[in-house]
Design a protein around this motif. Structure first.
Motif, PDB file in Angstrom:
ATOM      1  N   PRO A   1       0.815  -1.211   0.000  1.00 21.43           N
ATOM      2  CA  PRO A   1       0.000   0.000   0.000  1.00 21.43           C
ATOM      3  C   PRO A   1       0.852   1.267   0.000  1.00 21.43           C
ATOM      4  O   PRO A   1       1.925   1.315   0.616  1.00 21.43           O
ATOM      5  CB  PRO A   1      -0.804  -0.106   1.313  1.00 21.43           C
ATOM      6  CG  PRO A   1      -0.793  -1.549   1.660  1.00 21.43           C
ATOM      7  CD  PRO A   1       0.518  -2.083   1.166  1.00 21.43           C
ATOM      8  N   GLU A   2       0.383   2.284  -0.705  1.00 21.65           N
ATOM      9  CA  GLU A   2       0.954   3.637  -0.704  1.00 21.65           C
ATOM     10  C   GLU A   2       2.355   3.708  -1.325  1.00 21.65           C
ATOM     11  O   GLU A   2       3.101   4.654  -1.048  1.00 21.65           O
ATOM     12  CB  GLU A   2       0.977   4.209   0.724  1.00 21.65           C
ATOM     13  CG  GLU A   2      -0.402   4.283   1.372  1.00 21.65           C
ATOM     14  CD  GLU A   2      -0.373   4.873   2.769  1.00 21.65           C
ATOM     15  OE1 GLU A   2       0.701   5.313   3.229  1.00 21.65           O
ATOM     16  OE2 GLU A   2      -1.439   4.902   3.417  1.00 21.65           O
TER      17      GLU A   2
ATOM     18  N   THR B   1       3.875   4.956  -3.931  1.00 28.00           N
ATOM     19  CA  THR B   1       3.641   5.924  -4.998  1.00 28.00           C
ATOM     20  C   THR B   1       4.831   5.924  -5.957  1.00 28.00           C
ATOM     21  O   THR B   1       5.892   5.355  -5.658  1.00 28.00           O
ATOM     22  CB  THR B   1       3.478   7.327  -4.403  1.00 28.00           C
ATOM     23  OG1 THR B   1       4.722   7.686  -3.771  1.00 28.00           O
ATOM     24  CG2 THR B   1       2.348   7.361  -3.376  1.00 28.00           C
TER      25      THR B   1
ATOM     26  N   ILE C   1      -2.161  -8.040   4.061  1.00 25.29           N
ATOM     27  CA  ILE C   1      -3.001  -6.899   4.399  1.00 25.29           C
ATOM     28  C   ILE C   1      -4.366  -7.304   4.934  1.00 25.29           C
ATOM     29  O   ILE C   1      -5.091  -6.479   5.508  1.00 25.29           O
ATOM     30  CB  ILE C   1      -3.150  -5.954   3.166  1.00 25.29           C
ATOM     31  CG1 ILE C   1      -3.615  -4.566   3.589  1.00 25.29           C
ATOM     32  CG2 ILE C   1      -4.050  -6.587   2.116  1.00 25.29           C
ATOM     33  CD1 ILE C   1      -2.676  -3.830   4.507  1.00 25.29           C
TER      34      ILE C   1
ATOM     35  N   GLN D   1      -2.778  -4.054   8.583  1.00 27.66           N
ATOM     36  CA  GLN D   1      -3.702  -2.950   8.314  1.00 27.66           C
ATOM     37  C   GLN D   1      -3.370  -1.746   9.182  1.00 27.66           C
ATOM     38  O   GLN D   1      -3.412  -0.601   8.724  1.00 27.66           O
ATOM     39  CB  GLN D   1      -5.136  -3.413   8.555  1.00 27.66           C
ATOM     40  CG  GLN D   1      -5.648  -4.429   7.540  1.00 27.66           C
ATOM     41  CD  GLN D   1      -7.018  -4.969   7.894  1.00 27.66           C
ATOM     42  OE1 GLN D   1      -7.686  -4.454   8.789  1.00 27.66           O
ATOM     43  NE2 GLN D   1      -7.434  -6.025   7.211  1.00 27.66           N
ATOM     44  N   GLU D   2      -3.037  -1.993  10.444  1.00 31.69           N
ATOM     45  CA  GLU D   2      -2.705  -0.897  11.354  1.00 31.69           C
ATOM     46  C   GLU D   2      -1.382  -0.226  10.977  1.00 31.69           C
ATOM     47  O   GLU D   2      -1.205   0.976  11.175  1.00 31.69           O
ATOM     48  CB  GLU D   2      -2.627  -1.430  12.786  1.00 31.69           C
ATOM     49  CG  GLU D   2      -3.969  -1.898  13.351  1.00 31.69           C
ATOM     50  CD  GLU D   2      -3.809  -2.613  14.681  1.00 31.69           C
ATOM     51  OE1 GLU D   2      -2.666  -2.669  15.183  1.00 31.69           O
ATOM     52  OE2 GLU D   2      -4.816  -3.142  15.206  1.00 31.69           O
TER      53      GLU D   2
ATOM     54  N   ALA E   1      -0.006  -0.106   7.893  1.00 34.89           N
ATOM     55  CA  ALA E   1       0.137   0.279   6.485  1.00 34.89           C
ATOM     56  C   ALA E   1       0.208   1.783   6.261  1.00 34.89           C
ATOM     57  O   ALA E   1       1.022   2.257   5.444  1.00 34.89           O
ATOM     58  CB  ALA E   1      -1.011  -0.312   5.672  1.00 34.89           C
ATOM     59  N   GLN E   2      -0.617   2.552   6.975  1.00 36.13           N
ATOM     60  CA  GLN E   2      -0.673   3.983   6.702  1.00 36.13           C
ATOM     61  C   GLN E   2       0.673   4.654   6.985  1.00 36.13           C
ATOM     62  O   GLN E   2       1.182   4.620   8.101  1.00 36.13           O
ATOM     63  CB  GLN E   2      -1.768   4.658   7.519  1.00 36.13           C
ATOM     64  CG  GLN E   2      -1.949   6.129   7.168  1.00 36.13           C
ATOM     65  CD  GLN E   2      -3.137   6.755   7.890  1.00 36.13           C
ATOM     66  OE1 GLN E   2      -3.835   6.100   8.654  1.00 36.13           O
ATOM     67  NE2 GLN E   2      -3.375   8.034   7.645  1.00 36.13           N
ATOM     68  N   GLY E   3       1.261   5.226   5.975  1.00 35.13           N
ATOM     69  CA  GLY E   3       2.506   5.963   6.125  1.00 35.13           C
ATOM     70  C   GLY E   3       3.760   5.107   6.119  1.00 35.13           C
ATOM     71  O   GLY E   3       4.878   5.645   6.103  1.00 35.13           O
ATOM     72  N   PHE E   4       3.629   3.772   6.102  1.00 31.93           N
ATOM     73  CA  PHE E   4       4.804   2.913   6.205  1.00 31.93           C
ATOM     74  C   PHE E   4       5.696   3.036   4.974  1.00 31.93           C
ATOM     75  O   PHE E   4       6.925   3.088   5.085  1.00 31.93           O
ATOM     76  CB  PHE E   4       4.380   1.454   6.419  1.00 31.93           C
ATOM     77  CG  PHE E   4       5.476   0.568   6.934  1.00 31.93           C
ATOM     78  CD1 PHE E   4       5.705   0.449   8.292  1.00 31.93           C
ATOM     79  CD2 PHE E   4       6.278  -0.155   6.061  1.00 31.93           C
ATOM     80  CE1 PHE E   4       6.720  -0.374   8.783  1.00 31.93           C
ATOM     81  CE2 PHE E   4       7.297  -0.979   6.533  1.00 31.93           C
ATOM     82  CZ  PHE E   4       7.520  -1.094   7.893  1.00 31.93           C
TER      83      PHE E   4
END
Length: 335
Positions: free
Chosen positions: A182-183, A185, A306, A312-313, A315-318
């Motif tokens: 995830p993320e 980019t 995931i 899931q916890e 993933a954001q910003g990792f």
């Protein structure tokens, strides 16, 4: 249906039934039952019965380890304990005399391997305060494990996971491709491609001499130490396999690589390690390379796992934090 193809809640329902039905494969007190306490690569259950009986049931993830690989893990546990290199948990033998049992649950396509471990009293070191003492002990334990691995005549054939460049960056990476996480980019991907290229070059030069690359625990975090009455045991050898010895420090700071205390943790780990086993300058220099290798493996792990709560916890910003760490590492270590 394969477990990897169904929602986690549905899978855990099947595994709950499997775990409790499978208790009949061991001689256990009447009324023993299993309840889930952790799910990651495997599902781990606390088995309890009247009279204070407790044990730990590990239900293996499908198609992750072969029976022979699990036999080799248990052989290392036995050898470490017999030579008093490190205290490790024991395990129970099933009614058929084997420590490895196999059973299939209705609704799951594949059977699962299981091992029932002795319950180990104790608590992991407190991670809310000063953790330098814990990392010092981790370093000493890692060195004792490494000394043992280098000198141990391993069973033949010896089958375990391999934690090398191909395992992280190859065509069939063990935990998946970091690009699919995830993320990730285009900007993140551009940085991490440079990181991957540099890691490959540095570790190719570092090499795989037996004193640098051998059997390692590969998940030697503070959470996998249990301390009771001054006795420390190392648990959870499920990821043990061939890898660079210094990778064990990288595993020790899994998911906290960007913590500002990491330099202190590394210094404490090195002091503990070198109280048992000497290191050369190349080992010290490349520790940060292994930290980046592990961090990118964890990024891939988040993407391929995931469906579970922990990834899931995390993933954001990792991915963005991994790229930031990568840029800083490249600034220090560009070849």
């Amino acid at each position: 249906m394969a477990g990897s193809e169904m929602p986690l809640e549905e899978l855990l329902g099947h595994l709950h039934g499997l775990a409790n039905d499978a208790l009949a494969l061991w001689e256990l007190p009447h009324g023993a039952s299993a309840r889930l306490i952790n799910v990651s690569e495997n599902a781990t259950y606390l088995v309890e019965a009247s009279g204070g009986y407790r044990s730990i049931l590990r239900v293996h993830r499908e198609n992750y380890h072969t029976r022979r690989a699990i036999e080799c893990e248990l052989a290392w546990l036995d050898a470490l304990g017999a030579e008093e290199a490190v205290k490790t948990p024991g395990y129970h033998f099933g009614k058929d005399g084997s420590p490895i049992q196999e059973a299939k649950a209705p609704g799951l396509a594949d059977p699962r391997f299981m091992v029932l471990f002795h319950f180990v009293e104790g608590d992991a070191p407190d991670e809310s305060g000063d953790m330098r003492a814990g990392y010092h002990e981790l370093g000493a334990i890692a060195a004792r494990c490494h000394n043992h691995a280098i000198s141990w005549s391993k069973p033949n054939p010896f089958e375990r996971l391999t934690w090398d460049i191909d395992a992280v960056f190859g065509d069939s990476p063990t935990w998946g491709n970091w690009r699919d996480a995830p993320e990730v980019t285009p900007d993140v991907k551009a940085v991490l491609k440079r990181v991957e290229t540099t890691i490959r070059a540095r570790l190719d030069a570092y090499g795989k001499a037996p004193g640098r690359y051998n059997l390692i625990h590969a998940d030697m975090r503070l959470a996998n130490l249990l301390v009771d009455g001054g006795i420390t045991r190392l648990i959870d050898f499920d990821d043990c396999g061939y890898g660079w010895l210094m990778y064990d420090f990288a595993a020790a700071i899994s998911f906290i690589e960007d913590d500002p205390r990491v330099p202190d943790f590394k210094a404490a780990w090195l002091r503990g390690y070198e109280s048992v086993r000497p290191l050369d300058e190349a080992d010290r220099v490349e520790i940060d390379t292994f930290v980046m290798l592990r961090r990118m493996a964890l990024l891939a792990w988040i993407g391929s796992h995931i469906e579970a709560p922990e990834p899931q916890e995390l993933a954001q910003g990792f991915a963005a934090a991994t790229a930031r760490l990568g840029r800083e590492w490249l600034d220090r270590h560009l070849v």
